[in-house]
Every structure is written in C-alpha cells, then in structure tokens.
Design a protein around this motif. Structure first.
Motif, short mmCIF file in Angstrom:
data_model
loop_
_atom_site.label_atom_id
_atom_site.label_comp_id
_atom_site.label_asym_id
_atom_site.label_seq_id
_atom_site.Cartn_x
_atom_site.Cartn_y
_atom_site.Cartn_z
N PRO A 192 0.83 -1.20 0.00
CA PRO A 192 0.00 0.00 0.00
C PRO A 192 0.87 1.25 0.00
N VAL A 193 0.44 2.26 -0.75
CA VAL A 193 1.18 3.53 -0.79
C VAL A 193 0.72 4.38 0.39
N HIS A 194 1.66 4.89 1.18
CA HIS A 194 1.31 5.67 2.37
C HIS A 194 0.55 6.93 1.96
N PRO A 195 -0.61 7.21 2.61
CA PRO A 195 -1.41 8.39 2.22
C PRO A 195 -0.63 9.70 2.28
N LEU A 196 0.25 9.85 3.29
CA LEU A 196 1.01 11.11 3.36
C LEU A 196 2.05 11.22 2.25
N TRP A 197 2.62 10.09 1.88
CA TRP A 197 3.59 10.08 0.77
C TRP A 197 2.90 10.61 -0.49
N LEU A 198 1.64 10.17 -0.64
CA LEU A 198 0.86 10.58 -1.81
C LEU A 198 0.46 12.05 -1.70
N ARG A 199 0.02 12.43 -0.50
CA ARG A 199 -0.45 13.82 -0.28
C ARG A 199 0.67 14.81 -0.57
N GLU A 200 1.89 14.44 -0.21
CA GLU A 200 3.03 15.33 -0.45
C GLU A 200 3.33 15.50 -1.94
N ARG A 201 2.78 14.61 -2.74
CA ARG A 201 3.06 14.64 -4.18
C ARG A 201 1.93 15.23 -5.01
N CYS A 202 0.96 15.85 -4.32
CA CYS A 202 -0.12 16.50 -5.07
C CYS A 202 0.48 17.64 -5.88
N ARG A 203 0.12 17.69 -7.15
CA ARG A 203 0.73 18.69 -8.03
C ARG A 203 -0.27 19.74 -8.49
N ASP A 204 -1.45 19.80 -7.85
CA ASP A 204 -2.46 20.78 -8.25
C ASP A 204 -2.05 22.16 -7.73
N ALA A 205 -2.71 23.18 -8.27
CA ALA A 205 -2.31 24.57 -7.99
C ALA A 205 -2.49 24.95 -6.52
N ALA A 206 -3.36 24.24 -5.79
CA ALA A 206 -3.54 24.57 -4.37
C ALA A 206 -2.39 23.99 -3.53
N SER A 207 -1.77 22.95 -4.04
CA SER A 207 -0.73 22.26 -3.26
C SER A 207 0.67 22.70 -3.63
N MET A 208 0.84 23.12 -4.88
CA MET A 208 2.19 23.34 -5.38
C MET A 208 2.22 24.54 -6.30
N ASP A 209 3.24 25.35 -6.19
CA ASP A 209 3.43 26.44 -7.14
C ASP A 209 3.85 25.79 -8.46
N VAL A 210 3.00 25.93 -9.46
CA VAL A 210 3.20 25.15 -10.67
C VAL A 210 4.52 25.51 -11.37
N LYS A 211 4.89 26.78 -11.30
CA LYS A 211 6.08 27.21 -12.03
C LYS A 211 7.36 26.65 -11.39
N THR A 212 7.47 26.80 -10.08
CA THR A 212 8.72 26.36 -9.42
C THR A 212 8.67 24.90 -8.98
N GLN A 213 7.47 24.33 -9.01
CA GLN A 213 7.26 22.96 -8.51
C GLN A 213 7.62 22.85 -7.04
N GLN A 214 7.46 23.95 -6.31
CA GLN A 214 7.72 23.90 -4.88
C GLN A 214 6.39 23.90 -4.12
N ARG A 215 6.38 23.21 -3.02
CA ARG A 215 5.16 22.99 -2.25
C ARG A 215 4.69 24.28 -1.59
N LEU A 216 3.39 24.47 -1.55
CA LEU A 216 2.84 25.69 -0.96
C LEU A 216 2.50 25.51 0.52
N GLN A 217 2.41 24.25 0.96
CA GLN A 217 2.08 24.02 2.37
C GLN A 217 3.24 23.29 3.05
N ASP A 218 3.35 23.50 4.35
CA ASP A 218 4.36 22.75 5.10
C ASP A 218 3.80 21.34 5.35
N PRO A 219 4.40 20.32 4.79
CA PRO A 219 3.81 18.98 4.88
C PRO A 219 3.79 18.42 6.30
N SER A 220 4.57 19.04 7.20
CA SER A 220 4.52 18.57 8.60
C SER A 220 3.17 18.89 9.22
#
Ligand code: OGA
Ligand code: ZN
Length: 396
Positions: free
Chosen positions: A41-69
């Motif tokens: 099984p893929v860990h849900p948090l591992w997956l959540r950290e890899r969300c690439r939608d505009a709410a989760s990640m700055d699309v241009k820099t590919q850097q995360r917008l939220q602190d995953p902790s």
C-alpha cells in the motif's frame, strides 16, 4: 550495497526491483505491485506530499505551498478511482482531492534512496582500454554534450583534446559543466615545478594516487587539469577508480573496508594565510551503505591516537587500499599533451602523476575545480529538453 543497512532502511525499492504497476485496493487504497508478485500500500502522506495541483504546489517552481509537517498524521484515503487508463483520482480525509498520473508515481517509486536519477557509475580497473577521449568544442550540440556527460558520469572522467592552450581556458571548460569553486589557490591554479612551492604538486616529484583537498569542507567535487606545455618525458598522469578499489576491498577484506569506512582521519593543509582541517573517513558511505566518496591523500592524512589495536588494524587496511591504488591492476596512465584536459570526479577517482625532470623542459598544467552536482544537473536538463527520460539508466 550493504544488506544489513539496506534491510533497516526498509525501502520498497531498495531491492532494486522496479515496481510494475499500481492498482486500487478496495477503493480506499492505492497499491504498488512489484515484480515478485508482492503488493505494497502507498502511504497516504507520501501521496499527499506529491499533489501537483495549484492549491498544493506552485506550478512554475514545482515547490510545495504548504508545510507537509502540518498534514494530518492519520491521513487516510477516502476514495480512489481510475477515471481513465493511467490516471488515478484520490480523495483524502482532509478534504483534498487530487489527480495523479500513474507513470509519475511509478517513476518516483522506482527511485532508489540514494538515486541521482542519472547514469550509474560503471566501475573500472587498470584494464580499461578505451579511454573516454573526445574532441573539445566550445559549443557542442546537445547530443554531443549528453555523450560527454554520460562518459563522465559512468567512468568518472573524460579527456578533452584540442582545448586552446591559452592560459585560462580551463575555466571556460569548467564553466560549461558547473560553477567554479575558487580556493585559497585562486579560481585556477598553475601546476608547474617552482622553487618555494606551497604544495608538493608544484614540484617535480611523483604524486601517488590521491584525492585533492580532503582538508576542505566540502571537498571540491570535480577537478579539471589542462596541459598548456609538456616538454618532459615523465609527468604521466595516473587515475584509479577509488570506488572499484573500495568495492574490491569490501568483497575481499571486509574488516579492512569497515575500518576505512569508520575511522575519521584528520586531513590538514597549512600555509602562511590558510589553515584547513577536516575529519573524514577514507571511504565515505551514504546512509544506505553505498559508496559516497573517497578521501585519500598520503601526504596529508593524520589518524587520531586510537588504541593500538585499532590503529594497527587501520594502518594495515590503509596499506591494502593504497597498494591496490598504486598497482597496475587498478591504475591507468596516460600522457597529457598540450591542449589535453582531463576532468574527473574528485570524490570517486584518485589521481596522481609520475615524476619528471624539469631540466628536460617545462611542464605546465592549469587546474580548477567545479561543484560536484553541475554535470548531473546539466545531464537532467538536456534529457528533459530532449523529452525522453525513460531510456536513460537510473543509478541504483
Ligand atoms: C594536483 C595534481 C597532477 C599533475 O595539482 O593536484 O595532482 O599531473 N597534479 O601534476
Ligand atoms: Zn592532485
């Protein structure tokens, strides 16, 4: 790779098996399928950290917008569906919904813990016959540059021929591959026999296989040496693949390997304006137990005063290592003529030279260092531009 450490790392991919696919497990689980038939099984948090939608990640820099902790540690998948082939839609228990491309997740899952996502080192010994010699061009085509990088990343070195013998050219070659690393010797250094030398490299004596500047933190990752003039018969360049020698030691003399990988050796450089020291093991491993770097310089190493038994084992191990580095079984030799430039990985390869007679004529090399990660970055960029990542071998 060391199997004990590997097991403790408990990675899905540490076995080197590429995942075969993904499947939905009971609509609330995404499951990775491996070649041996096992499912994980893929860990849900591992997956959540890899969300690439505009709410989760700055699309241009590919850097995360939220602190995953801050994500819920008990995060669950509420719903997994497959709207079309190769696409998964996931609803998380924090209310977030995201779409994943199976190909992206599988590529990510296949990365080994110590992967550089670049061609893996191909270890070599003294029988290496086909030296990677290429004709230098200041503006190589992308494919040519990729071929140079591939040779460098697999063998740890490449020899360019026809580099203009204008002083300073070495910096231009270096700049193509990475950022120059200036040191107290300057942005570039002149290697020639001089009176009042500040380093034995600047005399005519032979230099046994060594890595440069093990006393620096971090050590200069890549070294370039460019021959401007060589009118002597000696001064042959030597190279040995330190990873190959370390691997041989690991297989044949495990205790010697272990002591070289666990003894902090103090390396030291001193002149009028500089005093540098660093404590590192001659064989540096990463957290998976894989070879990371070699730090070896018989002119500069000083082991701390450990108990006699430990020192006894260390001195024996160092001799075994050095004997192999110096033996033709592992060492190659070649003459750098005017216009030749050798670029090598100073964390993996050891270099040296045979002695020469300065009375025969001048020998003048210019050298510089660049950061270790330049060629890997350039390789990935060129591969991305070419649009094909799949056919490139990944490092294990
Ligand atoms: C050096 C060195 C080799 C040579 O300058 O670090 O190892 O061929 N030189 O002179
Ligand atoms: Zn050197």
């Amino acid at each position: 790779m060391d199997s004990t450490r590997d097991a403790t790392l408990d990675s899905l991919v540490a076995s080197g098996q590429r995942p075969l696919g993904l499947k939905i497990g009971g609509s609330t689980e995404l499951t990775l399928l491996k070649a041996d038939g096992s499912e994980h099984p893929v860990h849900p948090l591992w997956l959540r950290e890899r969300c690439r939608d505009a709410a989760s990640m700055d699309v241009k820099t590919q850097q995360r917008l939220q602190d995953p902790s801050d994500f819920d540690l008990d995060l669950r998948l509420l719903m997994v569906s497959q709207p079309s082939a190769g696409v998964y839609r996931v609803r998380f228990s924090d209310g977030h919904e995201a779409t994943f491309a199976a190909a992206d997740l599988l590529a990510e899952a296949a990365l080994a813990p110590n992967s550089h996502d670049c061609p893996a080192p191909r270890l070599w010994d003294g029988t290496l016959a086909d030296l990677p010699r290429v004709q230098w061009r200041a503006d190589p085509a992308a494919n040519e540059l990729l071929a140079w990088l591939e040779a460098f990343l697999t063998l740890g070195f490449v020899i360019f021929e026809g580099v203009p013998t204008t002083p300073g050219s070495v910096l231009e070659v270096g700049a193509l591959f990475g950022f120059t690393r200036a040191t107290n010797f300057g942005p570039l250094f002149n290697v020639r026999s001089t009176p009042d030398a500040t380093d034995l490299a600047y005399t005519a004596v032979s230099l046994d296989p060594h890595t440069d500047n093990p006393y620096r933190t971090p050590v200069p990752g890549i070294q370039l040496l460019h021959c401007l003039v060589n009118e002597t018969h000696g001064g042959l360049s030597t190279l040995a693949d330190g990873f190959a020698v370390a691997q041989a030691l690991r297989e044949q003399h495990r205790a010697a390997f272990d002591i070289l990988a666990s003894t902090p050796v103090r390396f030291k450089y001193i002149d009028a304006d500089t005093e540098l020291t660093a404590s590192v093991p001659p064989i540096e491993l990463d957290v998976t137990g894989a070879l990371k770097a070699i730090h070896f310089s018989p002119r500069l190493d000083f082991v701390p005063l450990f108990a006699p038994e430990r020192l006894d084992a260390y001195f024996r191990a160092r001799r075994l290592f050095d004997q192999r580095l110096r033996a033709p079984d592992f060492q190659i030799r070649f003459l750098l003529g005017p216009g030749d430039l050798v670029m090598f990985d100073n964390c993996r390869l050891l270099h040296g030279r045979t002695s020469f007679d300065p009375a025969e004529g001048p020998r003048h090399l210019q050298g510089c260092y660049i950061d270790i990660d330049g060629p890997r970055s350039l390789y990935r960029v060129l591969r991305r531009r070419r649009g094909g990542a799949a056919d490139v071998r990944r490092s294990a």
